[in-house]
Design a protein around this motif. Sequence first.
Motif, PDB file in Angstrom:
ATOM      1  N   ASP A   1       0.860  -1.147  -0.021  1.00 26.66           N
ATOM      2  CA  ASP A   1      -0.108  -0.042  -0.005  1.00 26.66           C
ATOM      3  C   ASP A   1       0.769   1.209   0.055  1.00 26.66           C
ATOM      4  N   ASP A   2       1.811   1.483   0.893  1.00 27.80           N
ATOM      5  CA  ASP A   2       2.560   2.679   1.104  1.00 27.80           C
ATOM      6  C   ASP A   2       3.365   2.790  -0.039  1.00 27.80           C
ATOM      7  N   VAL A   3       3.941   2.009  -0.771  1.00 26.65           N
ATOM      8  CA  VAL A   3       4.777   1.790  -1.891  1.00 26.65           C
ATOM      9  C   VAL A   3       3.809   2.547  -2.963  1.00 26.65           C
ATOM     10  N   ARG A   4       2.726   1.563  -3.537  1.00 22.22           N
ATOM     11  CA  ARG A   4       1.955   2.198  -4.599  1.00 22.22           C
ATOM     12  C   ARG A   4       1.397   3.527  -4.129  1.00 22.22           C
TER      13      ARG A   4
ATOM     14  N   ARG B   1      14.267   2.248   1.172  1.00 23.67           N
ATOM     15  CA  ARG B   1      14.436   2.058  -0.203  1.00 23.67           C
ATOM     16  C   ARG B   1      13.250   1.547  -1.123  1.00 23.67           C
ATOM     17  N   PRO B   2      12.237   1.053  -0.580  1.00 25.41           N
ATOM     18  CA  PRO B   2      10.942   0.773  -1.362  1.00 25.41           C
ATOM     19  C   PRO B   2      10.356   1.887  -1.756  1.00 25.41           C
ATOM     20  N   GLN B   3      10.038   2.895  -0.903  1.00 29.89           N
ATOM     21  CA  GLN B   3       9.347   4.117  -1.188  1.00 29.89           C
ATOM     22  C   GLN B   3      10.216   4.986  -2.060  1.00 29.89           C
TER      23      GLN B   3
ATOM     24  N   LEU C   1      14.040   9.200   4.012  1.00 32.23           N
ATOM     25  CA  LEU C   1      14.512   9.119   5.417  1.00 32.23           C
ATOM     26  C   LEU C   1      13.917   8.001   6.336  1.00 32.23           C
ATOM     27  N   ALA C   2      14.489   6.710   6.446  1.00 29.08           N
ATOM     28  CA  ALA C   2      13.771   5.723   7.301  1.00 29.08           C
ATOM     29  C   ALA C   2      14.024   6.100   8.689  1.00 29.08           C
TER      30      ALA C   2
ATOM     31  N   TRP D   1      18.298   7.330   2.274  1.00 30.63           N
ATOM     32  CA  TRP D   1      18.346   6.098   1.324  1.00 30.63           C
ATOM     33  C   TRP D   1      18.328   7.007  -0.132  1.00 30.63           C
ATOM     34  N   LEU D   2      19.001   6.664  -1.129  1.00 31.86           N
ATOM     35  CA  LEU D   2      19.094   7.066  -2.570  1.00 31.86           C
ATOM     36  C   LEU D   2      18.503   5.973  -3.577  1.00 31.86           C
TER      37      LEU D   2
END
Length: 697
Positions: A455-458, A520-522, A543-544, A551-552
Motif C-alpha cells: 500500500d505505502d509503496v504504491r 528503499r522501497p518508497q 529518510l527511514a 536512502w538514495l
Amino acid sequence: MADPSSYRPKPGQIPDSPGVYRFRDEHRRVIYVGKAKSLRQRLSSYFQDLAGLHPRTRTMVTTAASVEWTVVSTEVEALQLEYSWIKEFDPRFNVKYRDDKSYPSLAVTLGEEFPRVQVMRGPKRKGVRYFGPYAHAWAIRETVDLMLRVFPVRTCSAGVFKRSHQIGRPCLLGYIGKCSAPCVGRVTPEEHRELAEEFCDFMAGRTGTYLRRLEKQMHTAAEEMEYEKAARLRDDIEALRRAMEKNAVVLADATDADLIAVAEDELEAAVQIFHVRGGRVRGQRGWVTDKVEAVDTAGLVEHALQQLYGEESGEGVPREVLVPALPDPVEPVAQWLSDRRGAGVSLRVPQRGDKKDLMATVQRNAQQALVLHKTKRASDLTTRSRALEEIAEALELDSAPLRIECFDISHLQGQDVVASMVVFEDGLARKSEYRRFQIKGRVGDERIWHGTGQDDVRSMHEVIARRFRRYLLEKQKTGEWDEEAVGGDEPLAGGPVDPETGRPRRFAYPPQLVVVDGGRPQVAAAQRALDELGIDDVAVCGLAKRLEEVWLPDQDDPVVLPRSSEGLYLLQRVRDEAHRFAITYQRGKRGKRMKAGPLDEVAGLGETRKQALLKHFGSLKRLRAATVEQICEVPGIGRRTAETVAAALAGAAPGGPAVNTATGEIIEDGTVEAERTGTAATTAESSASTRERGQER
C-alpha cells in the motif's frame, strides 16, 4: 562495524549480582555506561539477535568492541558508580543533559573567611551555598538589595575588599548600612559568618521564626521607648516581607519540594525543574538532551535525578521530589536520595490537589522549552545554510536544495489512505504551500487493493505521479486539465494561473529535492514515478525512521549522516512535519467516517446517549454483539430504544440479515417496501454497497 558475538563474554563469566558495566569501542574509549540489578541478565540482553534490538541499542553494540563490568554490593552503590563514570568518561551513547539556557543562581561563598553574596552562573563550586536558579539576574539583585538592610553581608569582589582594607575606608554600601564592613574591622569574622548563615537560613525558607523574633524585638524596643530602634526593625520586617512576596505561594502547606517534568519526542527531550521551598517557587531551571539511547520517560527522570542531585550537598535535596514517572526500580533511587539528604525523601507522582496542578504548570514549561529549543535551531540563518550545504554534499547535489518537498502516507489498517506534501524553502516551512491528497487507489490503469503490504509503496508512486503531472501541465501553460489523469485535486482545477492574482499556482514550482518518509522501497517508487514522467532534474531521497538513514535510488547502502549533523536534523524536521500533516488529515477523515456510523441513523438517539453507549461497551463492535437486555443496562437507555439500537446495528452488520430500521423486523428477501419505510432503497443493496466500498479502501 563490529560483530557483537566477537566480544560476547563466555557463559558463566558474567556474575549474577548488582554492578555497573562499560562498553568500549576499538580505540578503548567508553561509549556507554549502564547499571543493573543482575549483570548476567542485563548484559545477555545486549547479545541477542540484532533484529530484536532497539535501533539505537543496535548501533551501540555494533560500535563497541568490548565490554567490562564492576560488581558492587547494592543497587544504590551501582547508581552512585554509574553517575561517577558517566561524569568521568562522558559516553557518547548515554543521555547527557545540557542547560537550555544559562540560569543565574544566588550564591554565598561560605568557604571564604568573609562569605560573600553574589550572582553565579555555570558549574557549582565546592564551599558555595546556592539558591535558585532564577530566571533573571535582576530578580536576584532586587532580592539581595532588600535583604542587605537586615543581613548586611559582604557583596564586593576580592579586589574591592582588599583595597578597602588597605586604605581603612569601607565602600559606599558600608556607609549606607547595607554592608557590615568586615574589611575595616567593624565586625569580627565570626559575627560576619553568623550574618551569612542567617541569610542562608532565611533564603532556605526558614522565615517564620526569624520574622517572629524581629517582631518581638520591635515590640520590646517600643515598650522601652527606643522608638528609633523599633522603627528600624519595622522597616527590616517590611523589607523581608517584600522579598518574600517576590516568590508567589504555590503550596499552602509550606512544602519543600522539587517538581520535575519531561517533554519529549522521538529525538529530543526537555526537562524543567521547579524548586519550591516553604511553599514558594524559589528557583527554576531546564535542560535539553538528544535521545541517543533507547530510554523512556522513567529513564529520563532517573538520569535527571542523577544530574540534579549528584553533586548537591544534603541541604540541596528536599523532603519531597515529584516526578511524572517513577524509575524502575524506584527503591534504589529513593534510597540514594535519602542517603544524599541524610533523611527520608519521598519520591512519587502527584495524583491530586495543588501539587498535581503545579506539576501541570511545570509540564507546560517543559513543552514550551522543547518548542523553543527546536525553534532556535530552525530560525538560525547560519545553521540553516550549513544544513542545506551538508545535505547537498551528502547527496552529491550540484547546489543546495533551496526548495524541499516531503511526502508521507498515512492510513489506518488500509482505510482512509491519505498523503501529505510539505514544503520547506531555505530551511523554513512554507505552510501556505502544503498540500494533502486523498489516495484514489489507482496508478495509471492499475487498481490498488488496500490491505496488502504494498500500500505505502504504491500510494507513494501515485502521489508523486499526481504532483509532478500537475507540474508538467502547469509548465506547458495549456490550461487544459484532465481531472482523471491528474487526480482531480480540487484546489488546482481551473488552469495553471490563478485568475484572481494572475500568479502561477503552487504546483508550478518544482523542488530541488523530494524527500519521502520511508526506506528503499518508497524511494524506488518515487523515482519510478519521476522517470515515467520524464523528469530528471529533481533529486529524490528517503529518510527511514528506525535508524535515521538516508536512502538514495539505485543504491544498496544508505547514506549515514552524523548524529550531530544539522543536515540530518533538517531532514528529520521535514519528515516529522510531513508525518504530522498527514496523520492530522487522516484522523479528520476517520472521525467523519465514524461520526456517520449506524448510531447516527437511530431516530431519537442524541449525542449524549450515543457517547454513553460507546463508553459503556468500549467499541461499536462490542455494542453490536450485545443483547437488548445488556443495552438496557446503560443509564438513559430504555427498552424501546435498546431494541431500536440493536435492530439498527444488526442491519449494518456486514453479511448479517437485513433489518428494517424503522420497525426492527428482519427482511427475508432483502427488500423494504416503499410504503413501509418511506424510501425505495433496499437494505440488501445498502449492505452490498458497504462491502464494495470496503474493498476499495
